[in-house]
Design an enzyme around this catalytic site. Structure first.
Site, mmCIF file in Angstrom:
data_model
loop_
_atom_site.group_PDB
_atom_site.id
_atom_site.type_symbol
_atom_site.label_atom_id
_atom_site.label_comp_id
_atom_site.label_asym_id
_atom_site.label_seq_id
_atom_site.Cartn_x
_atom_site.Cartn_y
_atom_site.Cartn_z
ATOM 1 N N LYS A 259 -10.732 8.222 15.916
ATOM 2 C CA LYS A 259 -9.994 9.650 15.665
ATOM 3 C C LYS A 259 -10.624 10.080 14.464
ATOM 4 O O LYS A 259 -10.806 11.479 14.163
ATOM 5 C CB LYS A 259 -8.713 9.563 15.859
ATOM 6 C CG LYS A 259 -7.837 9.102 14.676
ATOM 7 C CD LYS A 259 -6.431 9.182 15.145
ATOM 8 C CE LYS A 259 -5.595 8.300 13.722
ATOM 9 N NZ LYS A 259 -5.678 9.210 12.546
ATOM 10 N N GLY B 266 0.695 -1.109 -0.027
ATOM 11 C CA GLY B 266 0.060 0.115 -0.119
ATOM 12 C C GLY B 266 0.742 1.198 0.057
ATOM 13 O O GLY B 266 1.974 1.277 0.911
ATOM 14 N N ALA B 267 0.679 2.403 -0.937
ATOM 15 C CA ALA B 267 1.548 3.249 -1.234
ATOM 16 C C ALA B 267 0.647 4.573 -1.144
ATOM 17 O O ALA B 267 0.887 5.449 -1.985
ATOM 18 C CB ALA B 267 2.098 3.245 -2.356
ATOM 19 N N GLY B 268 -0.317 4.722 -0.181
ATOM 20 C CA GLY B 268 -0.648 5.891 -0.015
ATOM 21 C C GLY B 268 0.427 6.868 1.036
ATOM 22 O O GLY B 268 1.504 6.474 0.953
ATOM 23 N N ALA B 269 -0.100 7.922 1.528
ATOM 24 C CA ALA B 269 0.911 8.884 2.130
ATOM 25 C C ALA B 269 1.725 8.322 3.118
ATOM 26 O O ALA B 269 3.164 8.348 3.185
ATOM 27 C CB ALA B 269 -0.017 10.211 2.636
ATOM 28 N N TRP B 270 1.035 7.788 4.134
ATOM 29 C CA TRP B 270 1.908 7.367 5.441
ATOM 30 C C TRP B 270 2.658 5.895 4.774
ATOM 31 O O TRP B 270 3.647 5.682 5.450
ATOM 32 C CB TRP B 270 0.693 7.138 6.469
ATOM 33 C CG TRP B 270 1.456 6.707 7.849
ATOM 34 C CD1 TRP B 270 0.895 5.572 8.722
ATOM 35 C CD2 TRP B 270 2.757 6.976 8.338
ATOM 36 N NE1 TRP B 270 1.834 5.344 9.627
ATOM 37 C CE2 TRP B 270 2.959 6.159 9.701
ATOM 38 C CE3 TRP B 270 3.817 8.064 8.183
ATOM 39 C CZ2 TRP B 270 4.101 6.581 10.211
ATOM 40 C CZ3 TRP B 270 4.798 8.120 8.847
ATOM 41 C CH2 TRP B 270 4.972 7.483 10.022
ATOM 42 N N GLY B 271 1.835 4.918 4.110
ATOM 43 C CA GLY B 271 2.688 3.879 3.646
ATOM 44 C C GLY B 271 3.952 4.364 2.966
ATOM 45 O O GLY B 271 4.932 3.733 3.123
ATOM 46 N N LYS C 269 -5.968 1.992 10.626
ATOM 47 C CA LYS C 269 -6.855 2.330 11.793
ATOM 48 C C LYS C 269 -8.321 2.173 11.311
ATOM 49 O O LYS C 269 -8.833 3.117 10.829
ATOM 50 C CB LYS C 269 -6.326 3.712 12.267
ATOM 51 C CG LYS C 269 -4.679 3.727 12.708
ATOM 52 C CD LYS C 269 -4.464 5.031 12.452
ATOM 53 C CE LYS C 269 -3.041 5.051 13.158
ATOM 54 N NZ LYS C 269 -2.562 6.591 13.062
ATOM 55 N N ALA D 8 1.875 12.715 7.453
ATOM 56 C CA ALA D 8 2.857 11.812 6.707
ATOM 57 C C ALA D 8 4.041 12.961 6.300
ATOM 58 O O ALA D 8 5.380 12.672 6.391
ATOM 59 C CB ALA D 8 2.634 10.994 5.575
#
Length: 484
Positions: A295, A58-63, A206, A245
C-alpha cells in the site's frame, strides 16, 4: 502517571479513561478494561504482584500512539501492568518543530496546565527561543512525538537503553520501520538468550525484504523477528489497519486486524479493543503483511496522480482501480490462500492512498516542492517507507527464474511485466530515468486489470520458502514500511 485526553474537542484530563465523563459510564468502562487486563494476565500466567510488562520498541507516530492508547486505557492499573516505550536517545528537535510545539502547548489548556504542574513548561519556552536543545526522547516523556507535533499524547515512560527496555518484557510492540527490524531485534535476541519463557511480539511494521539465495524469496517483518530472536512463530503476530496515527489517537473511529496464531490473536484482539478502535483477529498473516507493504508503494503514485491531475476524482478512481488490481496480483503470487481485499485490509489501502506520508511525498514530488535527491526522511514527517519498497518488489518480480502466463499474449513472461504502475514507479524513483508524469502512463493502459485478479494458479511457492533458515541472508534489497 497522569492520563491526558486524546486531543479531541471537549476531552481533557478531568474526564477519565477513554474520554468518558466521571460517573457511572466511566466506572463501567474502567471495570471492563480491568476485566480484559485480568483475562490476559491469567492466560499469560502472571502471578499476583507481578505486573504485565508491555514495551513499545520504536517511537514513530504509530508506535507512540499505540503505547499511548494502552497507557490511556490501562495506565491506572499500576500494580497489574507496566507500560514503557523505547526510542534512541540523542535525536534533536529542530528549531521549527520546537516553535510549533510551543504553539501547540499554549493552545491546549489541559496540556499547558500539566506541563506547568510538572515544572516542565520552561524548557519549551527556552527551546522556542533557541536557548536550549530539545530532544525527541525528552519531549516524548511529556507526550509529544516528533512525527506529529500537533497531537499531544498522554505522558509515557520512555527508555533509551534497549536492553533495559526489553529484557523482562511480556509483550513487545514492534513499531519500527522494517529496515530497522533485523538490526534492532538481533540485539534483542542476544538479551533474551537466557530467558526461560519467550514474550509475545506484535509487529506494526509493513514491508518485506527481498533475497535471491538460494532462490528469489521474501521475508516479512514477523519472519525476520523469528529469525533474529528465536521466539516461536506462534508468539509473533502482525497488526494492521487504517491507521492514521493522529486521527486514531483523536478517537476517530477505526478498526484493525491482528493476525497470527489462534492461541494469541483472539485474546490480544480483546485486550487491544477500545470503543473507538475495534480490533478483529485473522489467521492470514502473509496477505496482511504483504498488502501492508504494497500500500505504501502505490500511495506514492496516488499522491503523484492527485497533484498531476489537479485532484481529478476520475483520474484518482482509475488509478485506484489499476493499483489495487496490481496489489491483489502481487499478493496472490506470494500467498497460497490470500484473503480478499476487504474490511480493514481494504480500508488500510484506501486511507494510505488518500492520506499519509507516502501520498504526501508523491504529491510534493509532482508539484516540485521536494525532489528525489532530498532522500527519504523529512522533518516532522518521518521516513517515506514506500521508496525502498518499490525497489524490493520490483527486483523480486523481475527475476528471470520467475514466470507467469500473460493472460492476453498467451506466453510466459516475468511477473513484473503485468505490473505497469510498479514499473513506472521504479523508473521514476529508483532509476530516475523517467519524469513524474510517467506515473500517468503507468495506469493509462489498454490492459484490463480484471485479468490480474482472475488469473488462475498465480501462487509461486518458492517466493515464500527457504531451504534453510539463515538469520542474516544475503539480501538484495531491504524494504521499509510502517503505518503513519
Amino acid at each position: 502517571m497522569e492520563g491526558v485526553g486524546a486531543g479531541g474537542a471537549g476531552v481533557d484530563s478531568e474526564h477519565g479513561l477513554n474520554g468518558y465523563a466521571n460517573g457511572v459510564q466511566g466506572e463501567d468502562v474502567k471495570a471492563k478494561d480491568e476485566m480484559r487486563l485480568r483475562e490476559l494476565r491469567e492466560l499469560m500466567g502472571k502471578a499476583e504482584g507481578d505486573p504485565l510488562r508491555v514495551v513499545g520498541v520504536g517511537a514513530g507516530a504509530w508506535g507512540s500512539v499505540f503505547i499511548a492508547m494502552l497507557q490511556d486505557t490501562y495506565g491506572s492499573f499500576r500494580d497489574a501492568i507496566q507500560l514503557r516505550l523505547w526510542r534512541r536517545g540523542g535525536k534533536e528537535v529542530d528549531r521549527q518543530s520546537a516553535e510549533q510545539l510551543f504553539e501547540v502547548i499554549n493552545s491546549r489548556e489541559d496540556v499547558l496546565r500539566r506541563l506547568i504542574r510538572k515544572c516542565a513548561y520552561l524548557k519549551y519556552v527556552e527551546g522556542r527561543l533557541g536557548e536550549r536543545t530539545l530532544y525527541a526522547d525528552e519531549i516524548l516523556r511529556d507526550g509529544f512525538c516528533v512525527n506529529m507535533i500537533d497531537t499531544p499524547l498522554c505522558p509515557v515512560k520512555v527508555v533509551t537503553n534497549l536492553q533495559e527496555a526489553v529484557w523482562d518484557a511480556d509483550i513487545v510492540v514492534a513499531g519500527l520501520p522494517s529496515t530497522e527490524i533485523r538490526r534492532v531485534f538481533k540485539d534483542i535476541g542476544r538479551y533474551w538468550r537466557e530467558r526461560r519463557t519467550m514474550p509475545i511480539i506484535i509487529s506494526l511494521a509493513k514491508g518485506v525484504e527481498t533475497a535471491l539465495e538460494p532462490h528469489p524469496h521474501i521475508l516479512t517483518p514477523t519472519q525476520m523477528i523469528v529469525d533474529m530472536t528465536g521466539v516461536p512463530s506462534e508468539n509473533v503476530l502482525y497488526l494492521g489497519g487504517p491507521n492514521i496515527a493522529s486521527e486514531v489517537y483523536n478517537k476517530e473511529y477505526a478498526n484493525a486486524r491482528i493476525c497470527g496464531s489462534e492461541k494469541w490473536r483472539k485474546p490480544l484482539a480483546n485486550f487491544l479493543r477500545q470503543p473507538h478502535f475495534i480490533v478483529w483477529d485473522n489467521p492470514d498473516i502473509v496477505t496482511h503483511e504483504v498488502m501492508g507493504g504494497l500500500k505504501n508503494v502505490y500511495a506514492i503514485g496516488a499522491g503523484m496522480v492527485g497533484s498531476l491531475t489537479n485532484e481529478s476524482a476520475t483520474s484518482k478512481a482509475v488509478y485506484f482501480s489499476h493499483s489495487t488490481s496490481e496489489m491483489i496480483y502481487i499478493t496472490r503470487l506470494l500467498a497460497e490462500n490470500p484473503g480478499p481485499l476487504a474490511g480493514p485490509l481494504l480500508a488500510d489501502t484506501y486511507v494510505t492512498l488518500l492520506k499519509g506520508r507516502n501520498a504526501w511525498y508523491g504529491g510534493k514530488l509532482a508539484t516540485g516542492e521536494i525532489t528525489i535527491e532530498m532522500g527519504d526522511t523529512f522533518s516532522g514527517t518521518g521516513t517515506i517507507q514506500g521508496i525502498s519498497a518499490v525497489e524490493a518488489f520490483y527486483e523480486l518480480l523481475r527475476q528471470p527464474s520467475l514466470s507467469v502466463m500473460h493472460p492476453e499474449l498467451g506466453k510466459q513472461v516475468r511477473p513484473i511485466e503485468l505490473c505497469p504502475i510498479l514499473r513506472a514507479l521504479y523508473k521514476i524513483l529508483i532509476q530516475k530515468s523517467a519524469p513524474i508524469s510517467a506515473i500517468v502512463e503507468g495506469y493509462m493502459t489498454e490492459f484490463d486489470p480484471r485479468h490480474l485478479v482472475e488469473l488462475d494458479r498465480a501462487f509461486i511457492p518458492q517466493l515464500l520458502r527457504r531451504e534453510e533458515v539463515d538469520p542474516e541472508p544475503k539480501l538484495l534489497h531491504n524494504l521499509s514500511s510502517l503505518s503513519v
